[in-house]
Design a protein around this motif. Sequence first.
Motif, PDB file in Angstrom:
ATOM      1  N   SER A 183       0.817  -1.216   0.000  1.00  0.00           N
ATOM      2  CA  SER A 183       0.000   0.000   0.000  1.00  0.00           C
ATOM      3  C   SER A 183       0.852   1.268   0.000  1.00  0.00           C
ATOM      4  CB  SER A 183      -0.947  -0.005   1.201  1.00  0.00           C
ATOM      5  OG  SER A 183      -0.246  -0.220   2.412  1.00  0.00           O
ATOM      6  N   GLN A 184       2.140   1.180   0.369  1.00  0.00           N
ATOM      7  CA  GLN A 184       2.998   2.376   0.324  1.00  0.00           C
ATOM      8  C   GLN A 184       3.191   2.879  -1.101  1.00  0.00           C
ATOM      9  OE1 GLN A 184       7.190   1.773   1.332  1.00  0.00           O
ATOM     10  NE2 GLN A 184       6.970  -0.421   0.935  1.00  0.00           N
ATOM     11  N   TYR A 185       2.891   2.025  -2.096  1.00  0.00           N
ATOM     12  CA  TYR A 185       3.007   2.420  -3.504  1.00  0.00           C
ATOM     13  C   TYR A 185       1.657   2.847  -4.080  1.00  0.00           C
ATOM     14  CZ  TYR A 185       7.185  -0.411  -2.745  1.00  0.00           C
ATOM     15  OH  TYR A 185       8.345  -0.945  -2.238  1.00  0.00           O
ATOM     16  N   MET A 186       0.623   2.947  -3.236  1.00  0.00           N
ATOM     17  CA  MET A 186      -0.736   3.219  -3.711  1.00  0.00           C
ATOM     18  C   MET A 186      -1.183   4.643  -3.403  1.00  0.00           C
ATOM     19  SD  MET A 186      -2.253  -0.475  -2.448  1.00  0.00           S
ATOM     20  CE  MET A 186      -3.962   0.010  -2.561  1.00  0.00           C
ATOM     21  N   GLY A 187      -0.239   5.564  -3.269  1.00  0.00           N
ATOM     22  CA  GLY A 187      -0.588   6.956  -3.024  1.00  0.00           C
ATOM     23  C   GLY A 187      -0.457   7.318  -1.560  1.00  0.00           C
ATOM     24  N   PRO A 188      -0.603   8.613  -1.248  1.00  0.00           N
ATOM     25  CA  PRO A 188      -0.406   9.081   0.135  1.00  0.00           C
ATOM     26  C   PRO A 188      -1.481   8.597   1.101  1.00  0.00           C
ATOM     27  CG  PRO A 188      -1.193  10.866  -1.281  1.00  0.00           C
ATOM     28  CD  PRO A 188      -0.879   9.718  -2.182  1.00  0.00           C
ATOM     29  N   GLU A 189      -2.695   8.346   0.638  1.00  0.00           N
ATOM     30  CA  GLU A 189      -3.779   7.885   1.506  1.00  0.00           C
ATOM     31  C   GLU A 189      -4.515   6.719   0.852  1.00  0.00           C
ATOM     32  OE1 GLU A 189      -6.336  11.056   2.652  1.00  0.00           O
ATOM     33  OE2 GLU A 189      -4.736  12.262   3.529  1.00  0.00           O
ATOM     34  N   PRO A 190      -3.923   5.532   0.853  1.00  0.00           N
ATOM     35  CA  PRO A 190      -4.577   4.372   0.226  1.00  0.00           C
ATOM     36  C   PRO A 190      -5.860   4.004   0.962  1.00  0.00           C
ATOM     37  CG  PRO A 190      -2.665   3.685   1.491  1.00  0.00           C
ATOM     38  CD  PRO A 190      -2.640   5.182   1.450  1.00  0.00           C
ATOM     39  N   ALA A 191      -6.829   3.473   0.214  1.00  0.00           N
ATOM     40  CA  ALA A 191      -8.121   3.106   0.805  1.00  0.00           C
ATOM     41  C   ALA A 191      -7.984   1.955   1.792  1.00  0.00           C
ATOM     42  CB  ALA A 191      -9.110   2.732  -0.304  1.00  0.00           C
ATOM     43  N   VAL A 192      -7.012   1.062   1.554  1.00  0.00           N
ATOM     44  CA  VAL A 192      -6.780  -0.079   2.439  1.00  0.00           C
ATOM     45  C   VAL A 192      -5.276  -0.247   2.635  1.00  0.00           C
ATOM     46  CG1 VAL A 192      -8.879  -1.303   1.770  1.00  0.00           C
ATOM     47  CG2 VAL A 192      -6.755  -1.719   0.509  1.00  0.00           C
ATOM     48  N   ASP A 193      -4.918  -0.976   3.669  1.00  0.00           N
ATOM     49  CA  ASP A 193      -3.525  -1.361   3.878  1.00  0.00           C
ATOM     50  C   ASP A 193      -3.315  -2.746   3.290  1.00  0.00           C
ATOM     51  OD1 ASP A 193      -2.605   0.919   5.383  1.00  0.00           O
ATOM     52  OD2 ASP A 193      -3.855   0.188   7.035  1.00  0.00           O
ATOM     53  N   LEU A 194      -2.277  -2.895   2.468  1.00  0.00           N
ATOM     54  CA  LEU A 194      -2.022  -4.143   1.759  1.00  0.00           C
ATOM     55  C   LEU A 194      -0.561  -4.536   1.916  1.00  0.00           C
ATOM     56  CD1 LEU A 194      -3.116  -6.333  -0.236  1.00  0.00           C
ATOM     57  CD2 LEU A 194      -2.417  -4.791  -2.101  1.00  0.00           C
ATOM     58  N   ALA A 195      -0.304  -5.816   2.180  1.00  0.00           N
ATOM     59  CA  ALA A 195       1.066  -6.300   2.340  1.00  0.00           C
ATOM     60  C   ALA A 195       1.190  -7.704   1.760  1.00  0.00           C
ATOM     61  CB  ALA A 195       1.461  -6.315   3.815  1.00  0.00           C
ATOM     62  N   ALA A 196       2.415  -8.080   1.405  1.00  0.00           N
ATOM     63  CA  ALA A 196       2.712  -9.423   0.904  1.00  0.00           C
ATOM     64  C   ALA A 196       3.743 -10.064   1.826  1.00  0.00           C
ATOM     65  CB  ALA A 196       3.254  -9.359  -0.526  1.00  0.00           C
ATOM     66  N   SER A 197       3.653 -11.402   1.992  1.00  0.00           N
ATOM     67  CA  SER A 197       4.487 -12.063   2.994  1.00  0.00           C
ATOM     68  C   SER A 197       5.011 -13.406   2.510  1.00  0.00           C
ATOM     69  CB  SER A 197       3.679 -12.288   4.282  1.00  0.00           C
ATOM     70  OG  SER A 197       2.570 -13.147   4.030  1.00  0.00           O
ATOM     71  N   PHE A 198       6.112 -13.828   3.144  1.00  0.00           N
ATOM     72  CA  PHE A 198       6.659 -15.175   2.958  1.00  0.00           C
ATOM     73  C   PHE A 198       7.107 -15.679   4.316  1.00  0.00           C
ATOM     74  CE2 PHE A 198      10.347 -17.971   2.602  1.00  0.00           C
ATOM     75  CZ  PHE A 198       9.800 -19.000   1.850  1.00  0.00           C
ATOM     76  N   TYR A 199       6.830 -16.967   4.596  1.00  0.00           N
ATOM     77  CA  TYR A 199       7.215 -17.522   5.889  1.00  0.00           C
ATOM     78  C   TYR A 199       7.634 -18.982   5.757  1.00  0.00           C
ATOM     79  CZ  TYR A 199       7.486 -17.127  10.921  1.00  0.00           C
ATOM     80  OH  TYR A 199       7.981 -17.018  12.189  1.00  0.00           O
ATOM     81  N   TRP A 200       8.664 -19.345   6.557  1.00  0.00           N
ATOM     82  CA  TRP A 200       9.141 -20.729   6.675  1.00  0.00           C
ATOM     83  C   TRP A 200       9.165 -21.113   8.137  1.00  0.00           C
ATOM     84  CZ3 TRP A 200      13.105 -22.206   9.814  1.00  0.00           C
ATOM     85  CH2 TRP A 200      13.509 -23.545   9.743  1.00  0.00           C
ATOM     86  N   GLN A 201       8.786 -22.363   8.440  1.00  0.00           N
ATOM     87  CA  GLN A 201       8.900 -22.840   9.818  1.00  0.00           C
ATOM     88  C   GLN A 201       8.989 -24.365   9.850  1.00  0.00           C
ATOM     89  OE1 GLN A 201       5.328 -21.731  12.078  1.00  0.00           O
ATOM     90  NE2 GLN A 201       4.288 -21.456  10.133  1.00  0.00           N
ATOM     91  N   ASN A 202       9.579 -24.854  10.937  1.00  0.00           N
ATOM     92  CA  ASN A 202       9.767 -26.288  11.124  1.00  0.00           C
ATOM     93  C   ASN A 202       9.409 -26.655  12.558  1.00  0.00           C
ATOM     94  OD1 ASN A 202      12.023 -28.527  12.129  1.00  0.00           O
ATOM     95  ND2 ASN A 202      11.082 -29.020  10.164  1.00  0.00           N
ATOM     96  N   LEU A 203       8.607 -27.713  12.706  1.00  0.00           N
ATOM     97  CA  LEU A 203       8.194 -28.199  14.016  1.00  0.00           C
ATOM     98  C   LEU A 203       8.638 -29.644  14.177  1.00  0.00           C
ATOM     99  CD1 LEU A 203       6.581 -27.940  16.684  1.00  0.00           C
ATOM    100  CD2 LEU A 203       4.568 -28.708  15.394  1.00  0.00           C
TER     101      LEU A 203
END
Length: 306
Positions: A183-203
């Motif tokens: 959302s930081q690339y969607m203008g100064p006041e984006p309508a929503v907050d948007l993020a992308a993620s990656f995660y790894w884990q081992n149990l």
Amino acid sequence: MDFSSVFRRGIWSAVLVLLLASPLSAQIEDHLSAYTGDNAKGYLNPLVGALGTTLGGGLWRSGHIPKSGLNIAVEFPMVGLYFTDDDKYFMGTTENGFSPETTTQVSTVVGPTDAVLVPGDGGTMFAFPGGFDIGSFAIVAPQLRVGAVLGTEAMLRFIAFKIGDSELGDVMLAGFGVRHSISQYMGPEPAVDLAASFYWQNLKLGENENGEDLTSTTNYSLGAQVSRKFGTVLNPYAGLYYNTYTADITYISEASGDSETTEISFDDAYVQFTLGVELNLWIFNVWGEYNIAERQSFGAGFGLAL
């Protein structure tokens, strides 16, 4: 506020939930020792699916990530699910040359405790072991989030303890992931907050008779989160994830009459859709969510953020 004291209390809360919720015990290898191949997979499948599902939940919530500045959060998410009637049974087939070969409905690891006895030629008998009569499964995974640099934050999960030789043995969960603000690339006041993620884990759970890991489950999660804050408190959110997991089980089987090290592996991939609500109360956050996937799960938790 003493963050170290709060974190220690959270860790022991996580340990307690794991002890109460995990169906694994020293007996599981005794039950597995009667099986090889497809029977072993059918017996363990609901438990492995539960591990893969719960590891994929409770990771991220709000899509908002500051562009810069020191932001630290200590969180204690719990994710759990209920086993269905379909999880209680599988179709097992007699092994090791038993005659006549017979296929019948028997208990999985989470099913009824009663063994199923199948009569054979010459008065022989094949015994399918019972399960542990488990109705639900849950896991707590303490995590630390740190950000932000160029709208990016990192998160670490870690917990390790030893229950004892008469119980499960060693338990260790380790995970690491990153998330970046879209959302930081969607203008100064984006309508929503948007993020992308990656995660790894081992149990890793338990030890077999040779001192090796009884089960090791690895999860990868690639996803996106969207949220919109209303006022200073209410923050509804949604997430879409592509999760994969593999589970390696190593146990001692006596199905052939001799003790043999047996290894079986599971792998699966699934899409997960998450709906949740987070309440931000000064530095204290609480949330609840529902995860829609092959296995439905529920999540809840609390955290402290600076």
